[in-house]
Design an enzyme around this catalytic site. Structure first.
Site, PDB file in Angstrom:
ATOM      1  N   ASP A  65       0.814  -1.218   0.000  1.00  0.00           N
ATOM      2  CA  ASP A  65       0.000   0.000   0.000  1.00  0.00           C
ATOM      3  C   ASP A  65       0.844   1.262   0.000  1.00  0.00           C
ATOM      4  OD1 ASP A  65       0.799  -0.899   2.582  1.00  0.00           O
ATOM      5  OD2 ASP A  65      -0.521   0.588   3.483  1.00  0.00           O
ATOM      6  N   ARG A  87       4.440   1.066 -11.994  1.00  0.00           N
ATOM      7  CA  ARG A  87       3.835   0.662 -10.722  1.00  0.00           C
ATOM      8  C   ARG A  87       2.891  -0.523 -10.931  1.00  0.00           C
ATOM      9  NH1 ARG A  87       3.347   6.370 -10.253  1.00  0.00           N
ATOM     10  NH2 ARG A  87       1.090   6.270 -10.661  1.00  0.00           N
ATOM     11  N   LYS A 177      -6.711  -0.261   6.331  1.00  0.00           N
ATOM     12  CA  LYS A 177      -5.546   0.037   7.162  1.00  0.00           C
ATOM     13  C   LYS A 177      -5.393   1.535   7.341  1.00  0.00           C
ATOM     14  CE  LYS A 177      -1.216   0.655   6.429  1.00  0.00           C
ATOM     15  NZ  LYS A 177       0.223   0.619   6.097  1.00  0.00           N
ATOM     16  N   GLU A 217      -3.212   0.434  13.634  1.00  0.00           N
ATOM     17  CA  GLU A 217      -1.743   0.494  13.549  1.00  0.00           C
ATOM     18  C   GLU A 217      -1.176   1.787  14.132  1.00  0.00           C
ATOM     19  OE1 GLU A 217       1.914   0.353  10.260  1.00  0.00           O
ATOM     20  OE2 GLU A 217      -0.160   0.242   9.590  1.00  0.00           O
ATOM     21  N   GLU A 219       2.098   2.841  14.895  1.00  0.00           N
ATOM     22  CA  GLU A 219       3.497   2.397  14.788  1.00  0.00           C
ATOM     23  C   GLU A 219       4.388   3.190  15.738  1.00  0.00           C
ATOM     24  OE1 GLU A 219       7.188   1.890  11.600  1.00  0.00           O
ATOM     25  OE2 GLU A 219       5.185   2.433  10.876  1.00  0.00           O
ATOM     26  N   LYS A 259      -1.944  -4.111  14.038  1.00  0.00           N
ATOM     27  CA  LYS A 259      -0.651  -4.114  13.350  1.00  0.00           C
ATOM     28  C   LYS A 259       0.351  -3.340  14.210  1.00  0.00           C
ATOM     29  CE  LYS A 259       1.657  -3.368   8.919  1.00  0.00           C
ATOM     30  NZ  LYS A 259       1.516  -3.144   7.466  1.00  0.00           N
ATOM     31  N   SER A 328       2.389  -8.607   8.771  1.00  0.00           N
ATOM     32  CA  SER A 328       1.856  -7.729   7.734  1.00  0.00           C
ATOM     33  C   SER A 328       3.044  -6.912   7.243  1.00  0.00           C
ATOM     34  CB  SER A 328       0.749  -6.819   8.281  1.00  0.00           C
ATOM     35  OG  SER A 328       0.294  -5.928   7.278  1.00  0.00           O
ATOM     36  N   TYR A 390       5.943   6.986   4.125  1.00  0.00           N
ATOM     37  CA  TYR A 390       5.532   6.241   2.950  1.00  0.00           C
ATOM     38  C   TYR A 390       4.171   6.718   2.471  1.00  0.00           C
ATOM     39  CZ  TYR A 390       1.926   3.337   5.133  1.00  0.00           C
ATOM     40  OH  TYR A 390       0.781   2.889   5.726  1.00  0.00           O
TER      41      TYR A 390
END
Length: 390
Positions: A65, A87, A177, A217, A219, A259, A328, A390
């Site tokens: 993703d 891509r 996500k 998630e 992180e 996640k 993941s 990202y």
């Protein structure tokens, strides 16, 4: 001063919030106890089934993703221009790998990919379905500076999320996500932790209301020279807040996936931790904070090498856990694949075989049966990037 010392966010803060919230409810009623149902629209049964399917034995998630900009950086590393054609070619390589569904239960897609097809005209979503891989979708709109914080970030994307989620469901996505981040060198401040937790909870509730299983998630970035004990302290505080607000938003725990980051020392810490130590600290945190109703823990790799991420996952599956403990991974599944492909059509088959090698390794790790015998030097190279986006 860019980063201030950690602002205490201990159990008393959550207790204070909870006390205020519940006290206000009691004061506003006639004194009768009112039960609040857990709601997930009309999709409750489907959400539970989707989550169970993704959290199935020996399988995990392939995360592809990356935004167009980040995918462009990956392509540039092998000398390719960042075009939609390139891509699409790379993602076609990944999503049409024969036998991938044996090890992969879900694939997180970027919006562009969700609507793309192979060069033969077959929708990527249909390719995944035929391989018994659940299509997922990244729904957040990225990180922006958080005013009033210690140079920290918050994740945007709640505006219009309900309508976008409904469209993604129609297109075939069945889980979502949302990634937000917490920085240990920058505190983290109580404001940043609360913003991360609240944003994740609102996203989770909106996703479930539109038929998508939310991957939660927050992180905790590897950046910093802090110890593994410091990471554990922060992780426990973050997940405590996350689950408080998930409950406040009536999120169905049986219909979510997590996640998390593994509990490791900071990337610049002087001492490396063994897989056994990382497993001990990570499982300790999860057992203290994550209800057993949650079906799956799907770890992010966060810049670890391909082999490190697999060894650490394997160490966590040496004894039974209350949840499915799996992966993941993005870079930790794709790094060798990309370097094998090099943008050359003649290398597609070899690159797909490289993906299967990594997918099978992590499948074995989910079952607690992996060894690193025969792993390449390339797979052992770390991929940490300071301040990674990202």
């Amino acid at each position: 001063m860019a980063c201030l010392s950690f602002t205490k966010l201990n159990a008393s803060s959550s207790q204070w919030i909870a006390h205020q919230s519940f006290s206000q409810r009691r004061g506003s009623s006639s004194g009768r106890r009112v039960s609040v149902p857990i709601r997930a629209g009309g999709y409750s049964d489907e959400l539970v089934q989707t989550a169970k399917s993704v959290a199935s034995p020996g399988r995990g998630i392939l995360a592809i993703d990356e935004s167009n900009a980040t995918c462009g950086k990956r392509l540039a590393s092998i000398g390719l221009d960042n075009t939609e054609t390139n891509r699409q070619a790379y993602r076609q390589l990944l999503l049409t790998t024969p036998g991938l569904g044996q090890y992969i239960s879900g694939a997180i897609l970027f919006e562009e990919t969700l609507y793309q097809s192979t060069t033969d005209g077959k929708k990527f979503v249909d390719c995944l379905r035929e391989a018994k891989i659940m299509p997922g979708i990244k729904v957040d709109k990225g990180l922006v500076p958080l005013p009033g914080s210690n140079n920290e970030s918050w994740c945007q994307g709640l505006d219009g999320l309900a309508s976008r989620s409904a469209e993604y469901y129609k297109q075939g996505a069945r889980f979502a996500k949302w990634r937000t981040v917490v920085s240990i060198p920058c505190g983290p401040s109580a404001l940043a932790v609360k913003e991360a937790a609240w944003g994740l909870a609102r996203y989770a509730a909106i996703s479930q209301d539109n038929g998508l299983v939310p991957i939660v998630e927050p992180e905790i970035l590897l950046d910093g020279d802090h110890s593994i004990d410091r990471t554990l302290e922060v992780a426990e505080k973050v997940w405590s807040e996350v689950f408080f607000y998930l409950a406040e938003n009536n999120v169905l725990f049986e219909g979510i996936l997590l996640k998390p980051s593994m509990v490791t020392p900071g990337a610049e810490h002087k001492e490396k931790a063994s897989p056994e130590t990382i497993a001990k600290y990570t499982l300790k945190m999860l057992r203290r904070r994550v209800p057993p109703a949650v079906p799956g823990i799907m770890f992010l790799s966060g810049g670890q090498s391909e082999v490190e991420a697999t060894l650490n996952l394997n160490a966590m599956n040496q004894s039974p856990n209350p949840w499915h403990v799996s992966f993941s991974y993005a870079r930790a599944l794709q790094n060798t694949v990309l370097k094998t492909w090099q943008g050359n059509p003649e290398n597609v088959e070899a690159a797909q075989k490289a993906l299967l090698v990594r997918a099978e390794a992590n499948s074995l790790a989910q079952l607690g049966k992996y060894t690193d015998d025969g792993e390449s030097d390339e797979a052992k190279k770390g991929m940490f990037v300071k301040g990674y986006t990202y």
